[in-house]
Write an enzyme that holds these catalytic residues in place. Structure first.
Site, PDB file in Angstrom:
ATOM      1  N   LYS A   1       0.821  -1.203   0.000  1.00 20.13           N
ATOM      2  CA  LYS A   1       0.000   0.000   0.000  1.00 20.13           C
ATOM      3  C   LYS A   1       0.857   1.256   0.000  1.00 20.13           C
ATOM      4  O   LYS A   1       0.588   2.210  -0.731  1.00 20.13           O
ATOM      5  CB  LYS A   1      -0.935  -0.023   1.219  1.00 20.13           C
ATOM      6  CG  LYS A   1      -2.033   0.985   1.162  1.00 20.13           C
ATOM      7  CD  LYS A   1      -2.999   0.796   2.336  1.00 20.13           C
ATOM      8  CE  LYS A   1      -3.860  -0.442   2.177  1.00 20.13           C
ATOM      9  NZ  LYS A   1      -4.383  -0.960   3.427  1.00 20.13           N
TER      10      LYS A   1
ATOM     11  N   TYR B   1      -4.908 -28.389 -33.504  1.00 21.17           N
ATOM     12  CA  TYR B   1      -6.125 -27.587 -33.525  1.00 21.17           C
ATOM     13  C   TYR B   1      -7.095 -28.014 -32.430  1.00 21.17           C
ATOM     14  O   TYR B   1      -7.045 -29.150 -31.973  1.00 21.17           O
ATOM     15  CB  TYR B   1      -6.827 -27.667 -34.892  1.00 21.17           C
ATOM     16  CG  TYR B   1      -7.449 -28.999 -35.204  1.00 21.17           C
ATOM     17  CD1 TYR B   1      -8.740 -29.314 -34.776  1.00 21.17           C
ATOM     18  CD2 TYR B   1      -6.754 -29.958 -35.927  1.00 21.17           C
ATOM     19  CE1 TYR B   1      -9.306 -30.540 -35.051  1.00 21.17           C
ATOM     20  CE2 TYR B   1      -7.308 -31.199 -36.197  1.00 21.17           C
ATOM     21  CZ  TYR B   1      -8.581 -31.488 -35.764  1.00 21.17           C
ATOM     22  OH  TYR B   1      -9.153 -32.716 -36.016  1.00 21.17           O
TER      23      TYR B   1
ATOM     24  N   ARG C   1      -3.211   2.799   8.669  1.00 25.59           N
ATOM     25  CA  ARG C   1      -3.491   1.486   8.071  1.00 25.59           C
ATOM     26  C   ARG C   1      -2.238   0.628   8.100  1.00 25.59           C
ATOM     27  O   ARG C   1      -1.133   1.138   7.913  1.00 25.59           O
ATOM     28  CB  ARG C   1      -3.894   1.634   6.593  1.00 25.59           C
ATOM     29  CG  ARG C   1      -5.216   2.304   6.331  1.00 25.59           C
ATOM     30  CD  ARG C   1      -5.438   2.403   4.818  1.00 25.59           C
ATOM     31  NE  ARG C   1      -6.788   2.854   4.493  1.00 25.59           N
ATOM     32  CZ  ARG C   1      -7.107   4.111   4.239  1.00 25.59           C
ATOM     33  NH1 ARG C   1      -6.178   5.071   4.304  1.00 25.59           N
ATOM     34  NH2 ARG C   1      -8.350   4.438   3.934  1.00 25.59           N
TER      35      ARG C   1
ATOM     36  N   MET D   1      -4.475  -6.017  10.918  1.00 23.96           N
ATOM     37  CA  MET D   1      -5.288  -4.938  11.487  1.00 23.96           C
ATOM     38  C   MET D   1      -6.149  -4.217  10.451  1.00 23.96           C
ATOM     39  O   MET D   1      -5.746  -4.028   9.322  1.00 23.96           O
ATOM     40  CB  MET D   1      -4.360  -3.928  12.138  1.00 23.96           C
ATOM     41  CG  MET D   1      -5.074  -2.925  12.982  1.00 23.96           C
ATOM     42  SD  MET D   1      -3.958  -1.610  13.512  1.00 23.96           S
ATOM     43  CE  MET D   1      -4.189  -0.457  12.161  1.00 23.96           C
TER      44      MET D   1
ATOM     45  N   GLY E   1      -5.492 -11.061   7.231  1.00 25.49           N
ATOM     46  CA  GLY E   1      -5.538 -11.442   8.645  1.00 25.49           C
ATOM     47  C   GLY E   1      -5.115 -10.315   9.587  1.00 25.49           C
ATOM     48  O   GLY E   1      -5.232 -10.434  10.798  1.00 25.49           O
TER      49      GLY E   1
ATOM     50  N   HIS F   1     -25.956 -27.906  -6.931  1.00 27.32           N
ATOM     51  CA  HIS F   1     -26.391 -28.909  -7.915  1.00 27.32           C
ATOM     52  C   HIS F   1     -26.929 -28.251  -9.184  1.00 27.32           C
ATOM     53  O   HIS F   1     -26.505 -28.561 -10.296  1.00 27.32           O
ATOM     54  CB  HIS F   1     -27.469 -29.787  -7.277  1.00 27.32           C
ATOM     55  CG  HIS F   1     -28.018 -30.839  -8.196  1.00 27.32           C
ATOM     56  ND1 HIS F   1     -29.197 -30.690  -8.876  1.00 27.32           N
ATOM     57  CD2 HIS F   1     -27.518 -32.034  -8.553  1.00 27.32           C
ATOM     58  CE1 HIS F   1     -29.411 -31.758  -9.604  1.00 27.32           C
ATOM     59  NE2 HIS F   1     -28.408 -32.594  -9.422  1.00 27.32           N
TER      60      HIS F   1
ATOM     61  N   ARG G   1      -8.380   2.488  -9.349  1.00 25.31           N
ATOM     62  CA  ARG G   1      -8.126   1.068  -9.668  1.00 25.31           C
ATOM     63  C   ARG G   1      -8.729   0.778 -11.030  1.00 25.31           C
ATOM     64  O   ARG G   1      -9.581   1.547 -11.511  1.00 25.31           O
ATOM     65  CB  ARG G   1      -8.747   0.163  -8.611  1.00 25.31           C
ATOM     66  CG  ARG G   1     -10.206   0.419  -8.423  1.00 25.31           C
ATOM     67  CD  ARG G   1     -10.800  -0.353  -7.271  1.00 25.31           C
ATOM     68  NE  ARG G   1     -12.158   0.139  -7.021  1.00 25.31           N
ATOM     69  CZ  ARG G   1     -12.865  -0.177  -5.939  1.00 25.31           C
ATOM     70  NH1 ARG G   1     -12.363  -0.947  -5.010  1.00 25.31           N
ATOM     71  NH2 ARG G   1     -14.080   0.304  -5.790  1.00 25.31           N
TER      72      ARG G   1
ATOM     73  N   CYS H   1     -11.663 -32.471 -30.105  1.00 26.07           N
ATOM     74  CA  CYS H   1     -13.022 -32.131 -30.489  1.00 26.07           C
ATOM     75  C   CYS H   1     -14.001 -32.301 -29.332  1.00 26.07           C
ATOM     76  O   CYS H   1     -15.195 -32.279 -29.524  1.00 26.07           O
ATOM     77  CB  CYS H   1     -13.467 -32.935 -31.714  1.00 26.07           C
ATOM     78  SG  CYS H   1     -13.510 -34.687 -31.426  1.00 26.07           S
TER      79      CYS H   1
ATOM     80  N   SER I   1      -7.797 -37.314 -33.217  1.00 24.64           N
ATOM     81  CA  SER I   1      -8.655 -36.266 -32.684  1.00 24.64           C
ATOM     82  C   SER I   1      -9.087 -36.709 -31.288  1.00 24.64           C
ATOM     83  O   SER I   1      -9.748 -37.736 -31.134  1.00 24.64           O
ATOM     84  CB  SER I   1      -9.858 -36.064 -33.592  1.00 24.64           C
ATOM     85  OG  SER I   1     -10.695 -35.073 -33.036  1.00 24.64           O
TER      86      SER I   1
END
Lengths: 884, 884
Positions: free
Chosen positions: A23, A857, A93, A104, A102, A453, A337, A837, A769
């Site tokens: 930072k 390919y 910071r 401060m 993890g 699912h 950003r 394929c 293939s």
């Protein structure tokens, strides 16, 4: 010599990351790039290490340097720590070399105390804001620095709200916050036996020590262990001026993108509020103005902001998402950003940036994630239509779909059989719903995540799906679903957008995907870069044409069985299968031959000049016969109704044949070249039709390059025998027609044994293939039809498998067979052509793998061809990066 | 120097095989061993090469040497070429270095002519024999030497028979043959323009030349090409005295085994006829006497023969099958070879020979083909029962079975369902009959060979089968089968013996296999030699005990699902599967736990002191539920009969559940460890039962070595998770009971991915057990259930595959995975225990392979344990042979 332990932001560089932390280095970079970042300074990581070396004591030397820097900050800003009229407030910071969640949290508004809070209230003419800020600071500081649990503070607020009879924080006034603060201060003194520190310098030194200590807290240690981050790096501490957008009408705050994140248009895009803090924008209490209004309201700031946004794009080489604050006529950039954007915008921005000379073509290519392109290649909702979005869930499987709400899988199946479109709506799906998922246009669930699912099965089937849409209250018994005030029932129409997660009321017009000019441009650059060819899987001229439009360089897989499945042909195919003697069979085959020939001619015409790979019949014959279960039901009924014996006997004979062809495991059954070996007449008909089509196409001036592909070979003897047959038919047709044509004969590699004995098989093959779908089924011993419905989602959810191996190639297992076979095949036959394929041919990480093992390919569904072209370019570029 | 081109038999040695050919060297060996072989001489292969070098001319030098040897032969025998009173007759045979069926046949009775035939008639007092011999000689000589087709000669005989109104050669008299001879001689002169050579020396030189020429005939050349025999070896020629057993009552002929070929008893066994030729014994015109009568009838000859048979056994180290002739009190050995014998006799003889000091234990072991032992290990027909054998076919799949004749597969299924035993009788079987084969005790076909559909499928299922029994005339429409004069109909009982090919009338008592004392002895020797351990697959105490009796060194595979399938337990298992909530499921599992525990205790008790490998539940759950098809039929009926809605709804709910669990490809479906991952409570119950049984067995003083086996692992994460679960349960039970026990946890390697990632998997496994059945299915992509019925027989018949890979391991494909996995596993974990528990564990060539790749043990069905013990010894001995 004294070591420098504190760096003002302009003194740092982005190269000093190990000393200043990520930072800190970034703040230095932005400052040096000329951005008006709120000023501040960084305490080095080595100061942190000294702290531990010295027995957890902040050295006098460090604090001297901190105070020197603080003084410079006060001079630069004209504010002072503890000055009631113009108090200096800072954020503190932590900032380690590698991001470490993890550690401060941030402490904001350090410098507030019983006196400066009064000054802040005056400065902002907003006492409520000032006291709220102070109570937040006390709470944050007490928690992070003094170790008092949040719970005790929240309890004080809750008591007050109960007393006042309100439920929201916003209902509390400045006076309320003042009474809260009083109780907070009492609480702190009770817990720590010391009064809350009122001296900002004491606050600062305690905060610095807390950051240092956080380097060795339990969470941070575990995080480092898991992520293999060394323990001896230490953390830096960033101390930065707080700025306020709510100091009057010459202040404000906003968020802006340097380009339109939705379309990619090169225009500032965003919003701002005069005399407001960032929180006001988010809270939605006031309606922000569009960024374009800034020009009239703050012309100087606007002009400065436009310059800055160009500077930022130039510097970072990408569209930026910028948070800014104006404090008394001074513009500050709080954060910048790379901005999130739609797929469409991503492409346009990348291509524009190249054309503006800001990035290279290669950078532009790497900027676009092939997976993100997927959403541009599914049917999507017409963007010109107004939508009535009623809910939003997780975008679990892309594409849009409309249909009537159905709550039951059986019902979904029943309606689909009648030709109706349904959206299956369930709390969640289970293997019992699989037939309903298959029948539905799309799936919508109120529970479950991206690996539930429903999500796994839908993605596998390429169906639109939204999961975990928790706003839906589904009442299965009543057959209704509530979304807020709206109540929908079985049969009501909705539309789901699996790319955005939006649930929309009613049926909405969908549009087919097309490639924008910028996308086309990007793909042309991709074509220049990539080494691996991209073909398409197409079984008819329509798909072949579509594939060509999308840039396919030929057909990698034409499944001839799909030609057998046309409703008008099925009776003839059945006649062939059920033939009682050779004569009957021949008659049926003779009818099929001209049909197949016309199919092939159509495909050759649309692929004029490009290779077409044709796979001989693959599925077991019973797939063309009536359903056994239905026959049994029918026969049982006939028996009970004592239907006349002739038609009963006919049906019974049919059932007997169907039963004889029935298989326990059709996937591993009598199909592919096994059929070709036992029923040679079918393959012979197909090959005859194929070569007749070649001859007639050539005569029509079409440039044909046919490749004959034998499926499911497991032993070289199978290929040897069938190769002999193909050559014999080709020779005969060349002789009969007096026309010479070229062709090649190759094989699918789709059972492990073929890969394991590739060296022998290569002797008989002009090409390999890889049918990675079946190869995945046999290598894992997974039936895709069963696995995706029954246990694969559990495996992905529990991380037993990193991905669904039918979507992302299992490089370790299946991939090792591919690698082995390519190597062994080329050892026997250097330069042996190899392709893929299976569906993996259109998936980016799989394409990277195929590129790396030297596959010539990949072939995928027409809609995935653009993705494959881009992914293939990435594969090559990633490798260049690795090499450099 | 003159080269020796002709060797009298005593002059040769068995080492001179390249010079004298195989047969010549063998005749020399027998002569030198002191056997009364009819004397003769051999012309060398180099003489043959000279013949070609000289432009296909018999050199004067060669003929000189031939005549010298002939003279010695005349002197030795007192007979002369052309002497009417005592004519020398010889046989002429080709004899190349390697056996070559493409070459010249034998010429017998060379030396006969118009005059000597009269002498032979007087000598034998059997003019018919003499003239028949002469006409045979003319025909043979004319065909082989002069190149006249047999057809012309047969035509002459046919005309005569027609004229005489008879159909058999035996009906022709001496005079008839005389007239035939006249016509033969005319025919020869017509065809060759020369009279038939009357001079025996001319006959001989022509015959020698014919043998030489036959070396280069088309058939011989092709045979050499196919079998890669060099063209420059040449052939030898053997000329040997003809002897006659029909020269009076001091002559005779017979065949004898040095030991009883049926039981192996050390006693002469065979038969003879006084004053007869070998043909008489074969023709069955006269009934031969048992060899034991020789003692009283020809005591001197008997005593000489006994000595000789001892000599022969000593010399060849094996039981011999001897053809002999006595000519005027002189015993001649015409042929001796290792005698064919039953499996039982083979074992007894081998063991006796060791005990008599005639061969070593190792030789004895190699003498017994493990495959041949198979017939001793199936139920067989009580040898003490008189049988009414009505036909004989090909012994296609060993074992005996009785049942009622059924001509239709559906009917077979229907009867079997009623608990009746059936033999399916068909002209041949097709995939449509597969359910009938499954239902039948045995299969009998009138057509098809050892690789026909019926044969392949029956062997695969381990069912008795006789194929190609052409005496059967099956009339499917009438539902009868005719065998000679007997007519059998549907429902009549027969017994088939798949080991001998005998079809027997009625039901015959069968006896279970047991090991003879000699077999036990042989197997003990095998145990001393072999390196690879042999375990058994057994799922219950009864099988475990049987396995132990057969010498199993532990259980290699205990399939726990078989414990679930006991009729009394199925309802509880169904209750567990169909449970609507956790409570219901727990109740069912709690009922199953003590049952499983008792099962395990029983097995541990019977395997006291030996390892027991227990595989957790493997099949998909739907295997325990009612058949879906039957449910559909039932429901359809109920619907039509408007059965009351409650019971209909219950049934419908059941169908829904069955349908939900239904799988497209159960083989590749939700089974094995996949079940363990998604339904952990079932595996936990099993493991709990297992370890409780361990504790209770230990307390009962039983020495338990449990191995916990996780089936169908494809990814290390599966094993990791389940290993953790097993350890947790074991820890808990050890704590709860305060009893310590040892155990290991390992995995099946039965899908290719497991083999390909064996190195990773080895980290989590104490052992690998190769499930080569499933590994064959997945490596080939063959469903065994489908392949064996539908295309595998075609593949074996057409030699696409050398063998059924489910019986004989496919070393190239499946084997390469086994090899790869053993190597990779041991690289990660040296000394990793490896076993095989597929059916290949009991097949000899597969065992050789497993031995060679270093597998620690094989496990097979209890009845194959003896075969595996022997095959394992062979594997080691074969390798020692290779090494030496």
């Amino acid at each position: 010599m004294t070591t420098k332990k504190v760096y003002l932001f302009p003194e740092g560089t982005k190269e000093k990351k190990f000393l200043l932390g990520g930072k800190g280095a970034n703040l230095a970079e932005m400052t040096n790039a000329g951005l008006p970042v709120p000023p501040g300074f960084t305490i080095t990581t080595s100061a942190c290490l000294d702290y531990y070396k010295d027995g957890e004591i902040l050295s006098g030397e460090l604090m001297k340097q901190v105070h020197t820097s603080l003084q410079q900050l006060e001079e630069q800003t004209g504010k002072q720590f503890g000055n009631i009229a113009n108090p200096l407030l800072v954020s503190v910071r932590s900032g380690s070399v590698f991001s470490m969640p993890g550690m401060m949290d941030t402490i904001l508004n350090l410098g507030l105390n019983d006196k400066t809070v009064v000054g802040l209230a005056e400065l902002t003419s907003n006492p409520r804001f000032a006291y709220d800020s102070y109570r937040r600071f006390i709470q944050m500081f007490s928690n992070v620095v003094l170790g008092i649990d949040h719970y005790f503070f929240e309890e004080i607020i809750d008591e007050l709200k109960e007393k006042n009879g309100v439920s929201e924080d916003t209902a509390l006034s400045a006076e309320d916050w003042q009474s809260v603060i009083k109780k907070y201060l009492v609480l702190v003194e009770q817990k720590t036996k010391f009064p809350f520190p009122q001296d900002p310098k004491v606050q600062l030194s305690q905060a610095i020590e807390a950051v240092f200590r956080s380097w060795n807290n339990a969470r941070a240690k575990i995080y480092r262990k898991i992520n293999k981050i060394p323990d001896d790096l230490g953390t830096a501490v960033n101390i930065q001026l707080m700025v306020f957008g709510n100091l009057g009408n010459d202040s404000g705050t906003g968020v802006a993108f340097t380009r339109n994140p939705s379309t990619g248009q090169n225009e500032l895009y965003g919003e701002f509020l005069i005399n407001a803090q960032g929180e006001d924008v988010v809270a939605g209490v006031r309606t922000p103005n569009p960024i374009s209004d800034l020009e009239s309201q703050m012309p100087a700031i606007h002009s400065q902001f436009v310059d800055l946004s160009n500077l930022l794009e130039e510097h970072y080489g990408d569209m930026q998402d910028i948070e800014f604050t104006v404090e008394r006529g001074n513009l500050y950039i709080l954060q910048t950003r790379s901005g999130k954007r739609t797929a469409q915008a991503a492409v346009k921005i990348a291509v524009d940036l190249v054309e503006e000379g800001k990035i290279t073509k290669e950078e532009a290519l790497l900027r676009i994630d092939p997976d993100q392109m997927d959403q541009m290649l599914h049917p999507r909702i017409d963007p010109n239509v107004e939508l009535q979005v009623i809910a939003k869930g997780l975008p679990a499987s892309p594409g849009a779909a409309s249909g009537q709400i159905t709550f039951d899988a059986d019902e979904a199946e029943r309606l689909a059989e009648k030709g109706q479109k349904v959206i299956l709506v369930r709390p969640e799906t289970t293997p019992e719903d699989i037939h309903g998922i298959l029948a539905a246009q799309g799936i919508l669930t109120s529970r479950g995540g991206m690996t539930s699912h429903a999500a796994v099965v839908a993605r596998g089937m390429g169906k639109a799906c939204i999961c975990g849409c928790e706003q839906l209250k589904i009442d299965l018994r009543a057959g209704i679903v509530q979304v807020g005030a709206t109540t929908l029932k079985q049969g009501d129409h909705i539309t789901i957008d699996g790319s955005s997660g939006h649930v929309i009321l009613g049926t909405v017009p969908l549009i087919d995907p097309h490639l924008s000019a910028e996308f086309e441009q990007l793909l042309l650059w991709a074509d220049d870069v990539r080494k691996i060819q991209v073909r398409a899987n197409a079984d008819n001229p329509k798909d072949a044409k579509k594939a060509r439009v999308f840039g396919a360089e030929g057909i990698g897989l034409c499944r001839t069985e799909h030609m057998f499945m046309e409703p008008s042909r099925v009776p003839i195919v059945q006649q062939m299968i059920l033939a009682e003697n050779d004569e009957e069979q021949k008659t049926a085959l003779a009818q099929l031959l001209p049909m197949q020939k016309e199919d092939f001619k159509g495909i050759f015409a649309s692929m004029d000049g490009l290779p077409v790979n044709i796979r001989l019949l693959d599925p077991p014959l019973h797939e063309f016969l009536p359903n056994m279960e239905e026959l049994i039901v029918e026969l049982t009924k006939m028996k009970m109704q004592q239907t006349d014996s002739t038609s009963y006997l006919v049906k019974e004979a049919l059932l007997k044949k169907v039963r004889a062809l029935h298989e326990f495991n059709p996937m591993l059954g009598h199909r592919g070249c096994r059929l070709g070996m036992t029923n040679p007449e079918i393959y012979e008909m197909q090959v005859e039709a194929l070569f007749q089509a070649v001859v007639e196409s050539k005569l029509a001036g079409i440039d044909v390059t046919p490749e004959v592909m034998i499926p499911l070979v497991g032993h070289v003897q199978e290929l040897k025998a069938l190769r002999r047959m193909v050559i014999a038919v080709a020779d005969r047709i060349q002789e009969e027609t007096g026309t010479h044509f070229e062709y090649t004969i190759g094989t699918m590699i789709e059972v492990p044994r073929a890969a394991l004995t590739a060296e022998e098989i290569a002797e008989q093959a002009d090409f390999f293939s890889f049918g990675t779908n079946d190869l995945t089924q046999t290598t894992f011993g997974f039936s895709r039809d069963d696995a995706e419905g029954k246990f694969l989602h559990t495996y992905v959810e529990q991380k037993v498998l990193p991905d669904n191996p039918f979507i992302v190639l299992d490089q370790e297992g299946v991939g090792s067979l591919v690698k082995m076979a390519v190597r062994a095949g080329r050892e026997k036959k250097p330069g042996l052509k190899t392709g893929v394929c299976g569906e993996h041919g259109g998936e980016k990480s799989s394409i990277q793998f195929f590129h790396d093992v030297g596959i010539d390919y990949v072939s995928c569904s027409p809609f995935r061809v653009p993705i494959a072209r881009l992914a293939a370019a990435h594969a090559e570029l990633n490798n260049s990066v690795k090499k450099n």
